[in-house]
Write a protein that holds these residues in place. Structure first.
Motif, mmCIF file in Angstrom:
data_model
loop_
_atom_site.group_PDB
_atom_site.id
_atom_site.type_symbol
_atom_site.label_atom_id
_atom_site.label_comp_id
_atom_site.label_asym_id
_atom_site.label_seq_id
_atom_site.Cartn_x
_atom_site.Cartn_y
_atom_site.Cartn_z
ATOM 1 N N GLN A 1 31.375 -16.817 18.957
ATOM 2 C CA GLN A 1 30.088 -16.475 19.549
ATOM 3 C C GLN A 1 29.578 -17.613 20.428
ATOM 4 O O GLN A 1 28.990 -17.382 21.481
ATOM 5 C CB GLN A 1 29.062 -16.159 18.463
ATOM 6 C CG GLN A 1 27.736 -15.673 19.035
ATOM 7 C CD GLN A 1 26.789 -15.182 17.968
ATOM 8 O OE1 GLN A 1 27.194 -14.957 16.836
ATOM 9 N NE2 GLN A 1 25.522 -15.026 18.322
ATOM 10 N N ASN B 1 30.907 -14.294 22.964
ATOM 11 C CA ASN B 1 29.681 -13.563 22.614
ATOM 12 C C ASN B 1 29.853 -12.859 21.273
ATOM 13 O O ASN B 1 30.898 -12.969 20.619
ATOM 14 C CB ASN B 1 29.280 -12.574 23.713
ATOM 15 C CG ASN B 1 30.355 -11.524 23.971
ATOM 16 O OD1 ASN B 1 31.323 -11.404 23.207
ATOM 17 N ND2 ASN B 1 30.204 -10.760 25.035
ATOM 18 N N LYS B 2 28.829 -12.124 20.863
ATOM 19 C CA LYS B 2 28.847 -11.493 19.547
ATOM 20 C C LYS B 2 29.929 -10.429 19.376
ATOM 21 O O LYS B 2 30.576 -10.373 18.322
ATOM 22 C CB LYS B 2 27.465 -10.881 19.248
ATOM 23 C CG LYS B 2 26.436 -11.892 18.778
ATOM 24 C CD LYS B 2 25.170 -11.187 18.316
ATOM 25 C CE LYS B 2 24.163 -12.207 17.767
ATOM 26 N NZ LYS B 2 22.938 -11.528 17.275
ATOM 27 N N ARG C 1 33.115 -12.028 18.426
ATOM 28 C CA ARG C 1 33.019 -12.573 17.065
ATOM 29 C C ARG C 1 33.179 -11.470 16.029
ATOM 30 O O ARG C 1 33.939 -11.624 15.060
ATOM 31 C CB ARG C 1 31.669 -13.265 16.888
ATOM 32 C CG ARG C 1 31.395 -13.771 15.482
ATOM 33 C CD ARG C 1 30.002 -14.381 15.381
ATOM 34 N NE ARG C 1 29.723 -14.894 14.055
ATOM 35 C CZ ARG C 1 28.599 -15.525 13.703
ATOM 36 N NH1 ARG C 1 27.655 -15.732 14.617
ATOM 37 N NH2 ARG C 1 28.413 -15.963 12.475
ATOM 38 N N ASN D 1 24.661 -16.043 25.200
ATOM 39 C CA ASN D 1 25.578 -15.391 24.273
ATOM 40 C C ASN D 1 24.894 -14.969 22.977
ATOM 41 O O ASN D 1 25.548 -14.570 22.033
ATOM 42 C CB ASN D 1 26.748 -16.337 23.932
ATOM 43 C CG ASN D 1 27.736 -16.433 25.072
ATOM 44 O OD1 ASN D 1 27.790 -15.554 25.918
ATOM 45 N ND2 ASN D 1 28.517 -17.502 25.099
#
Length: 619
Positions: free
Chosen positions: A116, A120-121, A124, A588
């Motif tokens: 992340q 970014n999420k 992840r 992010n």
């Protein structure tokens, strides 16, 4: 086959393992009862020393899969498995110098927090889900293996043994957290070595000495180790083990949550690296013990192979059958061997449960409920340990259909670990890769590694590529043995002789290459990541090794990342590293508090420590 039962002393020795392991969990539950944060429960307060962590790392990945599977593999295919000592050395060097510095200095708890920070999420979350699936499947294999051994030597109900294993692991993991897991692993590591040494000493004496074991192994072609055939379809050669094995185990050690979690629990980065290097010594000892156990077993069964004669039903039953014959007049020693197998399993399953609870809590629970209280976070962490204990135990059912446990275990790691290693490699070594390239690379790597692995499961590689060595039944009493019927092979497609026949150790290589290629290409097509937006601590500038003679070319390879803005120590002291990448990090989805998520630097020890992190962040 006739089941040989335990004597009273066997039960005493075996039960002692469970009692001591559970006792350690209770001890740490009482000792640490006043420490009420999830960080202290899941990563031991980040104040562990390298000694117990090193033993824990070795015990966790040298499981019952090693105790039962490796000797059987050496017995059938020869001692080329010893080449893994080269693989382990390469893996530890690369992990300690490339991956640990990035993860340790970024102050993360879940390995996937890095993704992340760097991407970014969605990246992840995708990686976290894949890791959870991989670990649950692998743990199922590890739970099933010793239960099979216990069923073989005592007649205990197979699935009753599975439930007992999962229950004990879940118990001390849920009560004591990471500290209980680490110290229990250290105890179980000692049990594993003692069990192996007992088998080696008694087996060698029974064969007439170690020289006699080696002589008979040589006569049986078991000592042909250095095969330099470059064919990637061959099961075990120097190249498949040193290259494919390195990619497989780098996925286990370099980016695996279970490993990284214990390394970042050390009080300094230096201790984390020392833990890895001392763990390497443990890996070498265990592997050599397992290889010599396989050779000793061959010396014992060279004229009457219990597997091909039908006395036992699977190669993974060879080791427990050998032990029961070897120690038939020595009560207590069969129990010690089964304790040895279970030690590997308890350590691995507990580490997996703890790691699964950590990534689930950090990556999902805290993301959804960022202001969760310390007391509630502890109970949620313990509840997750309990939940994953039940799930991992249940998946042991699937493991009973996977064939050879050593190959099944490493295949699972290769299928998921290779693409995961590729994803972290894109983030750490390729500054221009963006989140689209990273996500596309991960999915591409998963596709290719699963394609080849599932194909190999449906169409097993021909004997011409696996090269099983001859086994004899000349001196077996076959009067009471049911003759097995050789299955008729169905027609095989052409791809089964090439793509599906690739060595299982290369599944990870395939996944890594697919991930890297797709990630680089997609990043160029969709617009490269700007290096100036990336905090330098998230990138490892390996290009410095190859461009040391030219600052111009080094700077060019940095792709805009500001590695020359000051030393890492200076960056940590004045915070400029994170300020340079603050805008990108916030975009992010990270909070402002995360920018202070950096451990301190100890100039006396020339190492980073966790004290600064503990002062800054309290969960």
């Amino acid at each position: 086959m006739e089941v040989k039962n335990f004597a009273v002393w066997d039960y005493v020795v075996f039960a002692a393992l469970f009692i001591i392991s559970s006792g350690i969990g209770v001890f740490y539950a009482i000792k640490e009862r006043k420490k009420t944060t999830s960080r202290e429960f899941l990563v031991g307060g980040r104040q562990m020393n390298f000694g117990p962590v090193a033993l824990s790392l070795t015990a966790s990945f040298m499981s019952a899969v090693t105790v039962l599977g490796t000797p059987a593999d050496v017995y059938r295919f020869g001692a080329s498995y010893a080449l893994f000592i080269i693989t382990y050395a390469l893996v530890i060097i690369l992990t300690s110098h490339l991956f640990i510095p990035v993860f340790y200095r970024s102050g993360i708890t879940s390995t996937y927090e890095y993704l992340q920070l760097r991407f970014n999420k969605p990246v992840r979350y995708a990686a976290t889900i894949i890791y959870i699936v991989q670990t649950i499947l692998y743990t199922g294999v590890v739970v099933y293996a010793p239960a099979l051994a216990l069923n073989q030597v005592t007649g205990f109900d197979l699935w009753g043994s599975v439930i007992a294993t999962g229950t004990v692991c879940t118990f001390y993991c849920t009560l004591g957290g990471l500290k209980a897991v680490v110290w229990t692993d250290a105890f179980q590591m000692v049990v594993m070595i003692v069990g192996f040494l007992t088998v080696l000493i008694q087996g060698s004496n029974h064969a007439g000495g170690l020289h006699r074991v080696l002589e008979q192994a040589e006569n049986g072609s078991r000592l042909y180790i250095f095969d330099f055939d470059v064919d990637p379809l061959r099961r075990h050669t120097f190249w498949t083990i040193s290259v494919g094995g390195t990619f497989t185990w780098l996925g286990i050690y370099g980016v695996n949550q279970s490993t990284i979690q214990r390394c970042i629990s050390c009080k300094t980065e230096k201790h984390a690296k020392l833990a890895l290097y001392f763990n390497l010594l443990g890996l070498w000892i265990i592997v050599l013990c397992a290889v010599f156990s396989g050779l000793t077993m061959y010396s014992h069964f060279k004229d009457c192979d219990p597997w091909t004669s039908g006395i036992i039903s699977a190669p993974d039953q060879l080791m427990p059958y050998f032990v029961m014959e070897l120690f038939s007049t020595m009560p207590g020693l069969p129990g010690l061997f089964v304790a040895c197998a279970f030690s590997g399993t308890l350590s691995t399953v507990a580490a997996s449960i703890n790691a699964l609870a950590t990534v689930t809590f950090e990556d999902f629970v805290k993301s959804c409920f960022p202001r969760i209280s310390d007391k509630l976070s502890i109970w949620i962490s313990k509840g997750l340990c309990l939940l994953f204990g039940v799930i991992c135990t249940s998946t042991a059912v699937a493991a009973s259909f996977m064939g050879s446990i050593i190959q099944a275990a490493l295949s699972i790691h290769g299928m998921c670990g290779g693409p995961m290693l590729g994803l972290f490699s894109l983030g750490i070594f390729f500054p221009f890769v963006n989140w689209k390239g990273a996500l596309a690379g991960l999915l591409t790597g998963i596709f290719f590694s699963f394609w080849v692995a599932i194909g190999a499961f449906i169409y097993p590689a021909p004997a011409s590529k696996t090269w099983p060595l001859p086994l004899s039944t000349d001196q077996c009493d076959l009067s009471n043995v049911t003759e097995s019927v050789t299955p008729v092979l169905s027609s095989r497609p052409a791809i089964a002789e090439t793509w599906y026949a690739i060595s299982y150790l290369h599944y990870s290589t395939v996944g890594w290459l697919g991930c890297i290629a797709a990630g680089v290409i997609i990043s160029f097509l969709t617009g490269r990541q700007k290096g100036k937006d990336i905090p330098p601590l998230l990138i490892r500038p390996v290009c410095n090794l190859f461009c040391f003679w030219s600052k111009k070319y080094k700077t060019l390879c940095w792709c805009g990342v500001q590695h020359d803005s000051g030393t890492e120590q200076e960056n940590l002291e004045n915070g400029c590293t994170w300020q340079q990448g603050a805008e990108s990090v916030l975009q992010n989805g990270l909070k402002q508090e995360s920018l202070a998520h950096v451990p301190g630097y100890d100039p006396k020890d020339k190492s980073y420590d966790n004290m600064a992190l503990e002062k800054i962040t309290h969960f």
